[in-house]
Design a protein around this motif. Structure first.
Motif, PDB file in Angstrom:
ATOM      1  N   LYS A 240      -5.537  28.087  -7.943  1.00 27.62           N
ATOM      2  CA  LYS A 240      -4.611  26.954  -7.858  1.00 27.62           C
ATOM      3  C   LYS A 240      -4.989  26.046  -6.675  1.00 27.62           C
ATOM      4  N   GLN A 241      -5.340  26.687  -5.561  1.00 30.28           N
ATOM      5  CA  GLN A 241      -5.740  25.924  -4.369  1.00 30.28           C
ATOM      6  C   GLN A 241      -6.982  25.100  -4.667  1.00 30.28           C
ATOM      7  N   GLN A 242      -7.936  25.656  -5.388  1.00 32.23           N
ATOM      8  CA  GLN A 242      -9.166  24.928  -5.723  1.00 32.23           C
ATOM      9  C   GLN A 242      -8.878  23.764  -6.671  1.00 32.23           C
ATOM     10  N   VAL A 243      -8.026  23.974  -7.663  1.00 28.48           N
ATOM     11  CA  VAL A 243      -7.662  22.886  -8.588  1.00 28.48           C
ATOM     12  C   VAL A 243      -6.946  21.776  -7.817  1.00 28.48           C
ATOM     13  N   PHE A 244      -6.020  22.196  -6.950  1.00 26.38           N
ATOM     14  CA  PHE A 244      -5.305  21.181  -6.162  1.00 26.38           C
ATOM     15  C   PHE A 244      -6.253  20.427  -5.248  1.00 26.38           C
ATOM     16  N   PHE A 245      -7.189  21.139  -4.633  1.00 27.10           N
ATOM     17  CA  PHE A 245      -8.130  20.479  -3.729  1.00 27.10           C
ATOM     18  C   PHE A 245      -8.962  19.441  -4.492  1.00 27.10           C
ATOM     19  N   ALA A 246      -9.363  19.747  -5.699  1.00 25.05           N
ATOM     20  CA  ALA A 246     -10.110  18.775  -6.518  1.00 25.05           C
ATOM     21  C   ALA A 246      -9.239  17.559  -6.825  1.00 25.05           C
ATOM     22  N   ALA A 247      -7.974  17.779  -7.146  1.00 22.90           N
ATOM     23  CA  ALA A 247      -7.060  16.661  -7.393  1.00 22.90           C
ATOM     24  C   ALA A 247      -6.833  15.858  -6.120  1.00 22.90           C
ATOM     25  N   TYR A 248      -6.709  16.561  -5.004  1.00 17.85           N
ATOM     26  CA  TYR A 248      -6.545  15.897  -3.709  1.00 17.85           C
ATOM     27  C   TYR A 248      -7.737  15.000  -3.414  1.00 17.85           C
ATOM     28  N   MET A 249      -8.930  15.523  -3.599  1.00 17.30           N
ATOM     29  CA  MET A 249     -10.141  14.745  -3.332  1.00 17.30           C
ATOM     30  C   MET A 249     -10.217  13.522  -4.260  1.00 17.30           C
ATOM     31  N   ASN A 250      -9.708  13.664  -5.451  1.00 21.77           N
ATOM     32  CA  ASN A 250      -9.745  12.565  -6.418  1.00 21.77           C
ATOM     33  C   ASN A 250      -8.693  11.503  -6.120  1.00 21.77           C
ATOM     34  N   HIS A 251      -7.502  11.919  -5.732  1.00 19.26           N
ATOM     35  CA  HIS A 251      -6.397  10.978  -5.606  1.00 19.26           C
ATOM     36  C   HIS A 251      -6.086  10.563  -4.169  1.00 19.26           C
ATOM     37  N   LEU A 252      -6.051  11.492  -3.244  1.00 22.70           N
ATOM     38  CA  LEU A 252      -5.565  11.180  -1.897  1.00 22.70           C
ATOM     39  C   LEU A 252      -6.686  10.912  -0.892  1.00 22.70           C
TER      40      LEU A 252
ATOM     41  N   TRP B  83       0.839  -1.206   0.000  1.00 23.71           N
ATOM     42  CA  TRP B  83       0.000   0.000   0.000  1.00 23.71           C
ATOM     43  C   TRP B  83       0.871   1.253   0.000  1.00 23.71           C
ATOM     44  N   LEU B  84       1.920   1.257   0.839  1.00 23.53           N
ATOM     45  CA  LEU B  84       2.800   2.425   0.902  1.00 23.53           C
ATOM     46  C   LEU B  84       3.560   2.632  -0.405  1.00 23.53           C
ATOM     47  N   GLN B  85       4.090   1.543  -0.955  1.00 26.24           N
ATOM     48  CA  GLN B  85       4.980   1.666  -2.112  1.00 26.24           C
ATOM     49  C   GLN B  85       4.225   1.821  -3.426  1.00 26.24           C
ATOM     50  N   GLN B  86       3.044   1.247  -3.496  1.00 24.81           N
ATOM     51  CA  GLN B  86       2.339   1.299  -4.775  1.00 24.81           C
ATOM     52  C   GLN B  86       1.155   2.262  -4.736  1.00 24.81           C
ATOM     53  N   ASP B  87       0.181   1.986  -3.920  1.00 12.85           N
ATOM     54  CA  ASP B  87      -1.058   2.762  -3.936  1.00 12.85           C
ATOM     55  C   ASP B  87      -0.845   4.210  -3.497  1.00 12.85           C
ATOM     56  N   LEU B  88      -0.250   4.385  -2.317  1.00 13.78           N
ATOM     57  CA  LEU B  88      -0.065   5.742  -1.794  1.00 13.78           C
ATOM     58  C   LEU B  88       0.936   6.525  -2.645  1.00 13.78           C
ATOM     59  N   ASN B  89       2.019   5.886  -3.027  1.00  9.71           N
ATOM     60  CA  ASN B  89       3.003   6.595  -3.858  1.00  9.71           C
ATOM     61  C   ASN B  89       2.424   6.969  -5.218  1.00  9.71           C
ATOM     62  N   LYS B  90       1.528   6.156  -5.758  1.00  6.03           N
ATOM     63  CA  LYS B  90       0.875   6.502  -7.030  1.00  6.03           C
ATOM     64  C   LYS B  90       0.014   7.761  -6.852  1.00  6.03           C
ATOM     65  N   ALA B  91      -0.737   7.794  -5.749  1.00  8.57           N
ATOM     66  CA  ALA B  91      -1.559   8.987  -5.476  1.00  8.57           C
ATOM     67  C   ALA B  91      -0.674  10.209  -5.266  1.00  8.57           C
ATOM     68  N   TYR B  92       0.440  10.045  -4.513  1.00  5.30           N
ATOM     69  CA  TYR B  92       1.362  11.156  -4.316  1.00  5.30           C
ATOM     70  C   TYR B  92       1.953  11.621  -5.648  1.00  5.30           C
ATOM     71  N   SER B  93       2.343  10.679  -6.473  1.00  7.27           N
ATOM     72  CA  SER B  93       2.927  11.051  -7.776  1.00  7.27           C
ATOM     73  C   SER B  93       1.956  11.884  -8.592  1.00  7.27           C
ATOM     74  N   GLN B  94       0.703  11.476  -8.610  1.00  5.97           N
ATOM     75  CA  GLN B  94      -0.293  12.232  -9.373  1.00  5.97           C
ATOM     76  C   GLN B  94      -0.505  13.620  -8.773  1.00  5.97           C
ATOM     77  N   LEU B  95      -0.494  13.696  -7.445  1.00  3.24           N
ATOM     78  CA  LEU B  95      -0.650  15.009  -6.803  1.00  3.24           C
ATOM     79  C   LEU B  95       0.570  15.898  -7.037  1.00  3.24           C
ATOM     80  N   TYR B  96       1.760  15.324  -7.016  1.00  2.00           N
ATOM     81  CA  TYR B  96       2.961  16.122  -7.254  1.00  2.00           C
ATOM     82  C   TYR B  96       3.002  16.641  -8.690  1.00  2.00           C
ATOM     83  N   ILE B  97       2.492  15.868  -9.625  1.00  2.13           N
ATOM     84  CA  ILE B  97       2.400  16.357 -11.005  1.00  2.13           C
ATOM     85  C   ILE B  97       1.477  17.575 -11.057  1.00  2.13           C
ATOM     86  N   VAL B  98       0.339  17.458 -10.387  1.00  6.79           N
ATOM     87  CA  VAL B  98      -0.600  18.588 -10.340  1.00  6.79           C
ATOM     88  C   VAL B  98       0.058  19.781  -9.655  1.00  6.79           C
TER      89      VAL B  98
END
Length: 184
Positions: free
Chosen positions: A152-164, A122-137
């Motif tokens: 920017k905060q609103q766009v990030f919050f939408a990405a956060y809600m989707n990924h993390l 979970w740490l290495q695959q699932d969570l890191n995948k979500a982090y990677s997508q958020l870091y791209i955003v």
């Protein structure tokens, strides 16, 4: 001159002679009985002491086992708190801030020794995948000049809600077997 044995029995016996003749053998029998009783008493005391020492050793072993359980639980909970803290830090990201991903990765690196393979996966695959997508955003938002910080905060919050955001429920499910209290 020796008297015949029968002649001895034919003579009247006085109290002094009786005690004189039987005191030696009686003393030996009484002394051996007292020695046997004292030996038995000491043996009973030794058995009681040995039982008490065994109970003390058993209690010490149980205490050591509980301490080991607590120490492992404490280390696991510390790793859980690192993950939780980093997830919260990411959730509160503001445009222009830098997140220290390397420090986080170094802190959770040894989690594989404390948890089972499902936590490591979970740490290495699932969570890191979500982090990677958020870091791209985050990187894209940092480079965009056409958006205000609030946008920017609103766009990030939408990405956060989707990924993390879905990772919170998964985190609790994955860590739950390892964080239940060890003394139940």
């Amino acid at each position: 001159m020796r008297r015949p044995l029968l002649a001895f029995y034919n003579q009247p016996m006085d109290t002094y002679t009786l005690f004189k003749d039987f005191a030696g053998p009686s003393a030996a029998v009484i002394a051996s009985g007292v020695a046997a009783w004292i030996t038995w008493r000491f043996q009973q005391q030794q058995v009681a002491i040995a039982k008490q020492q065994a109970a003390t050793a058993q209690a010490a072993a149980e205490t050591a086992r509980n301490k080991l359980r607590y120490d492992i639980w404490d280390k696991r909970f510390a790793k859980y708190r690192v993950v939780d803290k980093h997830m919260s830090t990411v959730a509160l990201w503001k445009p222009g801030e830098k997140l220290n991903l390397l420090a986080y990765l170094l802190e959770v690196y040894d989690a594989r020794w404390l948890f089972g393979p499902e936590v490591e996966q979970w740490l290495q695959q699932d969570l890191n995948k979500a982090y990677s997508q958020l870091y791209i955003v985050m990187n894209e938002l940092t480079n965009r000049k056409d958006l205000t910080d609030d946008e920017k905060q609103q766009v990030f919050f939408a990405a956060y809600m989707n990924h993390l955001q879905p990772m919170y429920a998964q985190r609790d499910e994955v860590f739950k077997p390892y964080l239940s209290m060890p003394f139940q």
